[in-house]
Design a protein around this motif. Structure first.
Motif, PDB file in Angstrom:
ATOM      1  N   SER A  94       1.027  -1.245   0.091  1.00  0.00           N
ATOM      2  CA  SER A  94      -0.123  -0.053  -0.046  1.00  0.00           C
ATOM      3  C   SER A  94       0.872   1.233   0.044  1.00  0.00           C
ATOM      4  O   SER A  94       0.369   2.404  -0.394  1.00  0.00           O
ATOM      5  CB  SER A  94      -1.011   0.123   1.356  1.00  0.00           C
ATOM      6  OG  SER A  94      -1.795   1.099   1.064  1.00  0.00           O
ATOM      7  N   ALA A  95       2.018   0.964   0.124  1.00  0.00           N
ATOM      8  CA  ALA A  95       3.027   2.308   0.448  1.00  0.00           C
ATOM      9  C   ALA A  95       3.110   2.947  -1.027  1.00  0.00           C
ATOM     10  O   ALA A  95       3.098   2.182  -2.104  1.00  0.00           O
ATOM     11  CB  ALA A  95       4.388   2.094   0.620  1.00  0.00           C
ATOM     12  N   GLY A  96       2.639   4.249  -1.313  1.00  0.00           N
ATOM     13  CA  GLY A  96       2.568   4.734  -2.411  1.00  0.00           C
ATOM     14  C   GLY A  96       2.615   6.284  -2.400  1.00  0.00           C
ATOM     15  O   GLY A  96       2.312   6.920  -1.272  1.00  0.00           O
ATOM     16  N   MET A  97       2.889   6.913  -3.344  1.00  0.00           N
ATOM     17  CA  MET A  97       2.598   8.783  -3.228  1.00  0.00           C
ATOM     18  C   MET A  97       2.358   9.077  -4.730  1.00  0.00           C
ATOM     19  O   MET A  97       2.957   8.496  -5.670  1.00  0.00           O
ATOM     20  CB  MET A  97       4.164   9.211  -2.926  1.00  0.00           C
ATOM     21  CG  MET A  97       5.216   9.136  -3.484  1.00  0.00           C
ATOM     22  SD  MET A  97       6.765   9.501  -2.959  1.00  0.00           S
ATOM     23  CE  MET A  97       6.506  11.358  -3.304  1.00  0.00           C
ATOM     24  N   GLY A  98       2.098  10.499  -4.569  1.00  0.00           N
ATOM     25  CA  GLY A  98       1.986  11.212  -5.857  1.00  0.00           C
ATOM     26  C   GLY A  98       2.573  12.529  -5.736  1.00  0.00           C
ATOM     27  O   GLY A  98       2.267  12.979  -4.504  1.00  0.00           O
ATOM     28  N   THR A 102      -7.241  10.462   2.775  1.00  0.00           N
ATOM     29  CA  THR A 102      -6.016  10.171   3.742  1.00  0.00           C
ATOM     30  C   THR A 102      -4.967  11.342   3.582  1.00  0.00           C
ATOM     31  O   THR A 102      -5.415  12.265   3.034  1.00  0.00           O
ATOM     32  CB  THR A 102      -5.579   8.881   3.145  1.00  0.00           C
ATOM     33  OG1 THR A 102      -4.989   9.311   1.838  1.00  0.00           O
ATOM     34  CG2 THR A 102      -6.184   7.701   2.881  1.00  0.00           C
ATOM     35  N   GLU A 103      -3.748  10.902   4.047  1.00  0.00           N
ATOM     36  CA  GLU A 103      -2.886  11.873   3.834  1.00  0.00           C
ATOM     37  C   GLU A 103      -2.334  12.296   2.638  1.00  0.00           C
ATOM     38  O   GLU A 103      -1.427  13.087   2.307  1.00  0.00           O
ATOM     39  CB  GLU A 103      -1.758  11.674   4.891  1.00  0.00           C
ATOM     40  CG  GLU A 103      -2.222  11.436   6.275  1.00  0.00           C
ATOM     41  CD  GLU A 103      -1.258  10.906   7.172  1.00  0.00           C
ATOM     42  OE1 GLU A 103       0.171  10.913   6.775  1.00  0.00           O
ATOM     43  OE2 GLU A 103      -1.408  10.733   8.358  1.00  0.00           O
ATOM     44  N   PHE A 104      -2.660  11.279   1.666  1.00  0.00           N
ATOM     45  CA  PHE A 104      -2.106  11.229   0.157  1.00  0.00           C
ATOM     46  C   PHE A 104      -2.353  12.611  -0.585  1.00  0.00           C
ATOM     47  O   PHE A 104      -1.306  12.997  -1.151  1.00  0.00           O
ATOM     48  CB  PHE A 104      -3.146  10.102  -0.588  1.00  0.00           C
ATOM     49  CG  PHE A 104      -2.782  10.200  -1.919  1.00  0.00           C
ATOM     50  CD1 PHE A 104      -1.689   9.408  -2.498  1.00  0.00           C
ATOM     51  CD2 PHE A 104      -3.538  10.649  -2.804  1.00  0.00           C
ATOM     52  CE1 PHE A 104      -1.395   9.150  -3.897  1.00  0.00           C
ATOM     53  CE2 PHE A 104      -3.342  10.618  -4.261  1.00  0.00           C
ATOM     54  CZ  PHE A 104      -1.959   9.889  -4.630  1.00  0.00           C
ATOM     55  N   ASN A 105      -3.355  13.273  -0.404  1.00  0.00           N
ATOM     56  CA  ASN A 105      -3.481  14.461  -1.273  1.00  0.00           C
ATOM     57  C   ASN A 105      -2.785  15.827  -0.834  1.00  0.00           C
ATOM     58  O   ASN A 105      -2.360  16.553  -1.425  1.00  0.00           O
ATOM     59  CB  ASN A 105      -5.173  14.927  -1.609  1.00  0.00           C
ATOM     60  CG  ASN A 105      -5.408  15.540  -2.941  1.00  0.00           C
ATOM     61  OD1 ASN A 105      -4.777  15.245  -3.764  1.00  0.00           O
ATOM     62  ND2 ASN A 105      -6.167  16.505  -2.760  1.00  0.00           N
ATOM     63  N   GLY A 125      -3.342  -0.059  -6.730  1.00  0.00           N
ATOM     64  CA  GLY A 125      -3.200   0.676  -7.837  1.00  0.00           C
ATOM     65  C   GLY A 125      -4.134   1.898  -7.757  1.00  0.00           C
ATOM     66  O   GLY A 125      -4.021   2.525  -6.630  1.00  0.00           O
ATOM     67  N   SER A 126      -4.814   2.427  -8.759  1.00  0.00           N
ATOM     68  CA  SER A 126      -5.505   3.505  -8.611  1.00  0.00           C
ATOM     69  C   SER A 126      -6.491   3.691 -10.050  1.00  0.00           C
ATOM     70  O   SER A 126      -5.811   3.267 -10.983  1.00  0.00           O
ATOM     71  CB  SER A 126      -4.715   4.656  -8.508  1.00  0.00           C
ATOM     72  OG  SER A 126      -5.627   5.861  -8.708  1.00  0.00           O
ATOM     73  N   THR A 127      -7.458   4.297  -9.772  1.00  0.00           N
ATOM     74  CA  THR A 127      -8.418   4.459 -11.038  1.00  0.00           C
ATOM     75  C   THR A 127      -7.598   5.536 -11.915  1.00  0.00           C
ATOM     76  O   THR A 127      -7.967   5.776 -12.956  1.00  0.00           O
ATOM     77  CB  THR A 127      -9.813   4.910 -10.742  1.00  0.00           C
ATOM     78  OG1 THR A 127      -9.737   5.947  -9.943  1.00  0.00           O
ATOM     79  CG2 THR A 127     -10.498   3.844 -10.103  1.00  0.00           C
TER      80      THR A 127
HETATM   81  N1  NAP Z   1      -5.945   8.400  -1.132  1.00  0.00           N
HETATM   82  C1  NAP Z   1      -6.373   8.188  -2.392  1.00  0.00           C
HETATM   83  O1  NAP Z   1      -6.976   9.088  -2.991  1.00  0.00           O
HETATM   84  C2  NAP Z   1      -5.891   7.192  -3.153  1.00  0.00           C
HETATM   85  C3  NAP Z   1      -6.482   6.794  -4.351  1.00  0.00           C
HETATM   86  C4  NAP Z   1      -6.211   5.628  -5.207  1.00  0.00           C
HETATM   87  C5  NAP Z   1      -5.063   5.091  -4.731  1.00  0.00           C
HETATM   88  N2  NAP Z   1      -4.134   5.504  -3.823  1.00  0.00           N
HETATM   89  C6  NAP Z   1      -3.200   4.610  -3.412  1.00  0.00           C
HETATM   90  O2  NAP Z   1      -3.130   4.205  -2.149  1.00  0.00           O
HETATM   91  C7  NAP Z   1      -1.851   3.737  -1.514  1.00  0.00           C
HETATM   92  C8  NAP Z   1      -1.933   4.285   0.061  1.00  0.00           C
HETATM   93  O3  NAP Z   1      -2.365   5.535  -0.010  1.00  0.00           O
HETATM   94  P1  NAP Z   1      -2.947   6.376   0.994  1.00  0.00           P
HETATM   95  O4  NAP Z   1      -3.952   7.209   0.708  1.00  0.00           O
HETATM   96  O5  NAP Z   1      -3.035   5.439   2.239  1.00  0.00           O
HETATM   97  O6  NAP Z   1      -1.888   7.671   1.289  1.00  0.00           O
HETATM   98  P2  NAP Z   1      -0.929   8.094   2.936  1.00  0.00           P
HETATM   99  O7  NAP Z   1      -2.047   8.018   3.869  1.00  0.00           O
HETATM  100  O8  NAP Z   1      -0.182   9.064   2.304  1.00  0.00           O
HETATM  101  O9  NAP Z   1       0.090   6.787   3.089  1.00  0.00           O
HETATM  102  C9  NAP Z   1       1.023   6.343   2.532  1.00  0.00           C
HETATM  103  C10 NAP Z   1       1.799   5.607   3.208  1.00  0.00           C
HETATM  104  O10 NAP Z   1       3.059   5.036   2.419  1.00  0.00           O
HETATM  105  C11 NAP Z   1       4.073   5.289   3.253  1.00  0.00           C
HETATM  106  N3  NAP Z   1       5.244   5.787   2.539  1.00  0.00           N
HETATM  107  C12 NAP Z   1       5.585   6.640   1.781  1.00  0.00           C
HETATM  108  N4  NAP Z   1       6.805   6.641   1.352  1.00  0.00           N
HETATM  109  C13 NAP Z   1       7.341   5.624   2.076  1.00  0.00           C
HETATM  110  C14 NAP Z   1       8.783   5.082   1.852  1.00  0.00           C
HETATM  111  N5  NAP Z   1       9.730   5.736   1.142  1.00  0.00           N
HETATM  112  N6  NAP Z   1       8.936   3.989   2.373  1.00  0.00           N
HETATM  113  C15 NAP Z   1       7.955   3.256   3.189  1.00  0.00           C
HETATM  114  N7  NAP Z   1       6.610   3.895   3.042  1.00  0.00           N
HETATM  115  C16 NAP Z   1       6.629   4.848   2.596  1.00  0.00           C
HETATM  116  C17 NAP Z   1       3.564   6.320   4.253  1.00  0.00           C
HETATM  117  O11 NAP Z   1       4.302   6.219   5.592  1.00  0.00           O
HETATM  118  P3  NAP Z   1       5.496   6.838   5.976  1.00  0.00           P
HETATM  119  O12 NAP Z   1       5.443   8.058   5.682  1.00  0.00           O
HETATM  120  O13 NAP Z   1       5.704   6.734   7.567  1.00  0.00           O
HETATM  121  O14 NAP Z   1       6.877   6.088   5.356  1.00  0.00           O
HETATM  122  C18 NAP Z   1       2.075   5.820   4.619  1.00  0.00           C
HETATM  123  O15 NAP Z   1       2.134   4.981   5.456  1.00  0.00           O
HETATM  124  C19 NAP Z   1      -1.041   4.321  -2.416  1.00  0.00           C
HETATM  125  O16 NAP Z   1      -0.197   3.411  -3.202  1.00  0.00           O
HETATM  126  C20 NAP Z   1      -1.640   5.291  -3.238  1.00  0.00           C
HETATM  127  O17 NAP Z   1      -1.066   5.493  -4.402  1.00  0.00           O
HETATM  128  C21 NAP Z   1      -4.723   6.497  -2.997  1.00  0.00           C
END
Ligand code: NAP
Length: 252
Positions: free
Chosen positions: A85-89, A183-186, A134-136
């Motif tokens: 699930s780790a991911g970023m944009g 989440t914290e993603f955006n 992944g993601s849409t």
């Molecule tokens: N939120 C959305 O709208 C959305 C939509 C579609 C898909 N997604 C996907 O869902 C997944 C989870 O995203 P989320 O929405 O839960 O975002 P989030 O709240 O920002 O969580 C991201 C997680 O990834 C970890 N991470 C980031 N960089 C890392 C690194 N270098 N090494 C290890 N861990 C790392 C972060 O932990 P630390 O900072 O503690 O390392 C955090 O636990 C991602 O793949 C994202 O692309 C998200």
């Protein structure tokens, strides 16, 4: 040999929801290893259950990936679930972003996910489940989010091909495609400017807990691709019919 689940990105958002969902399910392995960089968050999470094992690692580095794989090897663990699930944009025009942002996104979303999966395959067997988030955003090219949407297309293609390679092993690969999730993603994607989704996206925000439960169900059924929510399924269908060029002209 201890049965374990490994959940990356578990310190926040969707990964954290997967921890809860897996722990409350019947097929949860004895221990759930939670992987991320923020040790304080993982320690806090571990206080909620003695089955949670924090593993602090920066997965964008080979050393970080090695922390996880070396621990699995040392403990001779059997990986029943690997949830990547780790991911970023990073939002914005490519020309306006530092080149490091581009490589950081690809390193985490594509390289780390693929290498970690590959290195853990020897510790999986019949019934092990790989879930990749992944993601849409993968369904169409996205100006102002180009690297992210391309990286998620990679995740879908990687997952589909790997599922095929593993078809006789009993190991399943499920790629989960959510639309926007709160989440914290955006906030990270906009460098802290906003945690909210803008425009039409704000009407389709999904709940992380419902998403993780539904994704586990899809993985147990052996689904290769799981698109979460009616609106996102409709978008997926539209992306199969509307040529990408036309889509870009209409929306951007
Ligand atoms: N939120 C959305 O709208 C959305 C939509 C579609 C898909 N997604 C996907 O869902 C997944 C989870 O995203 P989320 O929405 O839960 O975002 P989030 O709240 O920002 O969580 C991201 C997680 O990834 C970890 N991470 C980031 N960089 C890392 C690194 N270098 N090494 C290890 N861990 C790392 C972060 O932990 P630390 O900072 O503690 O390392 C955090 O636990 C991602 O793949 C994202 O692309 C998200």
């Amino acid at each position: 040999m201890a049965d374990i689940a490994i959940i990356t990105g578990a310190s926040s958002g969707i990964g954290r929801s997967f921890v809860k969902a897996l722990l409350s399910s019947e097929d949860c392995p004895g221990k759930v290893w939670v992987v991320a960089r923020r040790a304080d968050r993982l320690e806090e999470l571990a206080k909620s259950s003695d089955r949670i094992v924090p593993v602090v690692a920066d997965l964008s580095t080979p050393e970080g990936i090695n922390i996880v794989t070396a621990k699995v090897k040392d403990e001779n663990a059997s990986v029943r679930y690997l949830i990547n699930s780790a991911g970023m944009g990073k939002r914005g025009r490519i020309a306006d972003r530092p080149s490091k942002d581009i490589s950081d996104v690809i390193l985490l979303n594509c390289t780390a996910l693929s290498v970690l999966t590959r290195d853990l395959l020897p510790y999986m067997s019949q019934g092990s489940r790989i879930i990749n988030i992944g993601s849409t955003a993968a369904f169409m090219p996205q100006p102002d989010f180009a690297v992210y949407s391309a990286s998620k297309s990679y995740v879908i293609f990687f997952g589909r091909a790997l599922a095929r390679e593993l078809k006789n092993t009993g190991i399943t690969v499920t790629t989960v495609c959510p639309g926007p999730v709160n989440t914290e993603f955006n906030s990270l994607a906009t460098d802290g400017a906003t945690s909210e989704f803008k425009g039409f996206r704000k009407f389709f925000v999904a709940d992380a807990d419902k998403l993780s439960k539904a994704s586990l169900k899809a993985a147990r059924r052996g689904r290769t691709l799981y698109v979460h929510g009616f609106s996102q399924k409709a978008f997926h269908l539209a992306s199969k019919i509307i040529p990408a060029g036309l889509f870009l002209k209409i929306l951007y």
